[in-house]
Design a protein around this motif. Sequence first.
Motif, PDB file in Angstrom:
ATOM      1  N   ASP A   2     -19.813  26.241  -1.347  1.00 14.74           N
ATOM      2  CA  ASP A   2     -19.733  27.034  -0.112  1.00 14.74           C
ATOM      3  C   ASP A   2     -19.973  26.164   1.113  1.00 14.74           C
ATOM      4  N   TYR A   3     -20.958  25.275   1.040  1.00 17.65           N
ATOM      5  CA  TYR A   3     -21.259  24.412   2.176  1.00 17.65           C
ATOM      6  C   TYR A   3     -20.099  23.472   2.481  1.00 17.65           C
ATOM      7  N   ILE A   4     -19.614  22.782   1.464  1.00 17.71           N
ATOM      8  CA  ILE A   4     -18.568  21.787   1.703  1.00 17.71           C
ATOM      9  C   ILE A   4     -17.264  22.436   2.149  1.00 17.71           C
ATOM     10  N   LEU A   5     -16.925  23.588   1.594  1.00 22.29           N
ATOM     11  CA  LEU A   5     -15.651  24.232   1.920  1.00 22.29           C
ATOM     12  C   LEU A   5     -15.767  25.262   3.040  1.00 22.29           C
ATOM     13  N   ASP A   6     -16.829  25.200   3.824  1.00 17.56           N
ATOM     14  CA  ASP A   6     -17.008  26.080   4.975  1.00 17.56           C
ATOM     15  C   ASP A   6     -15.868  25.865   5.974  1.00 17.56           C
ATOM     16  N   LYS A   7     -15.140  26.916   6.266  1.00 20.06           N
ATOM     17  CA  LYS A   7     -13.987  26.809   7.172  1.00 20.06           C
ATOM     18  C   LYS A   7     -14.388  26.343   8.573  1.00 20.06           C
ATOM     19  N   GLY A   8     -15.621  26.583   8.975  1.00 20.91           N
ATOM     20  CA  GLY A   8     -16.096  26.169  10.290  1.00 20.91           C
ATOM     21  C   GLY A   8     -16.230  24.667  10.444  1.00 20.91           C
ATOM     22  N   LYS A   9     -16.120  23.943   9.376  1.00 19.63           N
ATOM     23  CA  LYS A   9     -16.253  22.484   9.426  1.00 19.63           C
ATOM     24  C   LYS A   9     -14.895  21.779   9.424  1.00 19.63           C
ATOM     25  N   GLY A  10     -13.815  22.552   9.473  1.00 14.91           N
ATOM     26  CA  GLY A  10     -12.485  21.957   9.489  1.00 14.91           C
ATOM     27  C   GLY A  10     -12.199  21.169   8.226  1.00 14.91           C
ATOM     28  N   THR A  11     -12.586  21.696   7.096  1.00 11.16           N
ATOM     29  CA  THR A  11     -12.540  20.968   5.832  1.00 11.16           C
ATOM     30  C   THR A  11     -11.125  20.741   5.316  1.00 11.16           C
ATOM     31  N   GLN A  12     -10.903  19.542   4.807  1.00  6.65           N
ATOM     32  CA  GLN A  12      -9.666  19.212   4.092  1.00  6.65           C
ATOM     33  C   GLN A  12     -10.043  18.547   2.778  1.00  6.65           C
ATOM     34  N   THR A  44     -16.022  12.902 -15.114  1.00  9.70           N
ATOM     35  CA  THR A  44     -16.650  14.181 -14.808  1.00  9.70           C
ATOM     36  C   THR A  44     -15.839  14.926 -13.746  1.00  9.70           C
ATOM     37  N   GLN A  45     -16.183  16.168 -13.561  1.00  8.44           N
ATOM     38  CA  GLN A  45     -15.509  16.989 -12.551  1.00  8.44           C
ATOM     39  C   GLN A  45     -15.989  16.579 -11.158  1.00  8.44           C
ATOM     40  N   PHE A  46     -15.075  16.634 -10.181  1.00  9.17           N
ATOM     41  CA  PHE A  46     -15.468  16.344  -8.805  1.00  9.17           C
ATOM     42  C   PHE A  46     -14.402  16.849  -7.844  1.00  9.17           C
ATOM     43  N   PHE A  47     -14.814  16.992  -6.598  1.00  8.26           N
ATOM     44  CA  PHE A  47     -13.847  17.092  -5.513  1.00  8.26           C
ATOM     45  C   PHE A  47     -14.416  16.366  -4.311  1.00  8.26           C
ATOM     46  N   ILE A  48     -13.506  15.859  -3.499  1.00 12.84           N
ATOM     47  CA  ILE A  48     -13.871  15.119  -2.295  1.00 12.84           C
ATOM     48  C   ILE A  48     -13.199  15.818  -1.126  1.00 12.84           C
ATOM     49  N   ALA A  49     -14.004  16.139  -0.121  1.00 11.95           N
ATOM     50  CA  ALA A  49     -13.480  16.862   1.038  1.00 11.95           C
ATOM     51  C   ALA A  49     -13.941  16.187   2.324  1.00 11.95           C
ATOM     52  N   ARG A  50     -13.057  16.185   3.288  1.00 10.48           N
ATOM     53  CA  ARG A  50     -13.354  15.605   4.595  1.00 10.48           C
ATOM     54  C   ARG A  50     -13.758  16.728   5.546  1.00 10.48           C
ATOM     55  N   HIS A  51     -14.776  16.446   6.363  1.00  9.72           N
ATOM     56  CA  HIS A  51     -15.198  17.380   7.397  1.00  9.72           C
ATOM     57  C   HIS A  51     -14.837  16.828   8.768  1.00  9.72           C
ATOM     58  N   PHE A  52     -14.604  17.746   9.700  1.00  7.61           N
ATOM     59  CA  PHE A  52     -14.280  17.369  11.075  1.00  7.61           C
ATOM     60  C   PHE A  52     -15.259  18.010  12.058  1.00  7.61           C
ATOM     61  N   ASP A  53     -16.493  18.267  11.615  1.00  5.54           N
ATOM     62  CA  ASP A  53     -17.470  18.954  12.457  1.00  5.54           C
ATOM     63  C   ASP A  53     -18.406  18.011  13.211  1.00  5.54           C
ATOM     64  N   HIS A  83     -16.473  11.593   8.071  1.00  5.99           N
ATOM     65  CA  HIS A  83     -17.283  11.626   6.854  1.00  5.99           C
ATOM     66  C   HIS A  83     -16.616  12.484   5.792  1.00  5.99           C
ATOM     67  N   VAL A  84     -16.941  12.158   4.546  1.00  6.38           N
ATOM     68  CA  VAL A  84     -16.451  12.938   3.405  1.00  6.38           C
ATOM     69  C   VAL A  84     -17.649  13.359   2.563  1.00  6.38           C
TER      70      VAL A  84
END
Length: 121
Positions: free
Chosen positions: A16-26, A95-104, A109-110
């Motif tokens: 939820d934190y990483i994929l928060d739409k308010g952070k401009g996540t990709q 292992t399982q993972f995902f990497i997301a970039r924030h623009f906040d 940073h990723v």
Amino acid sequence: MMAKIVKGSDFKGVVDYILDKGKGTQVVTYDGLFMENKETIAMSFNIQFQINGKVAKPVGHIVLSFSKEDEPRLINRVMAGIALEYMERMGIRDTQFFIARHFDKEHPHVHIAFNRIDNNG
């Protein structure tokens, strides 16, 4: 580059934190997860965690932060490559993972979310 490493016990919280739409996540890359929505991602992590319930904090969360001056060179593909190399050098593999970039923030940073229980338990 600076890294902040955190261990936790709540996959839903980190997703939820990483994929928060308010952070401009990709999301820049991922492996081993159902990426349909936040719920399926957390469910994927939790299913694998059940293979080895002895680990109290199965959630791995790393933030890689870069200098603002490097931003023009840090396209998503480059940041994904740096994060994947970082994971490999830290022994985070299979292992399982995902990497997301924030623009906040001003600096690029990723976030890396990964399961500390590998694919073999």
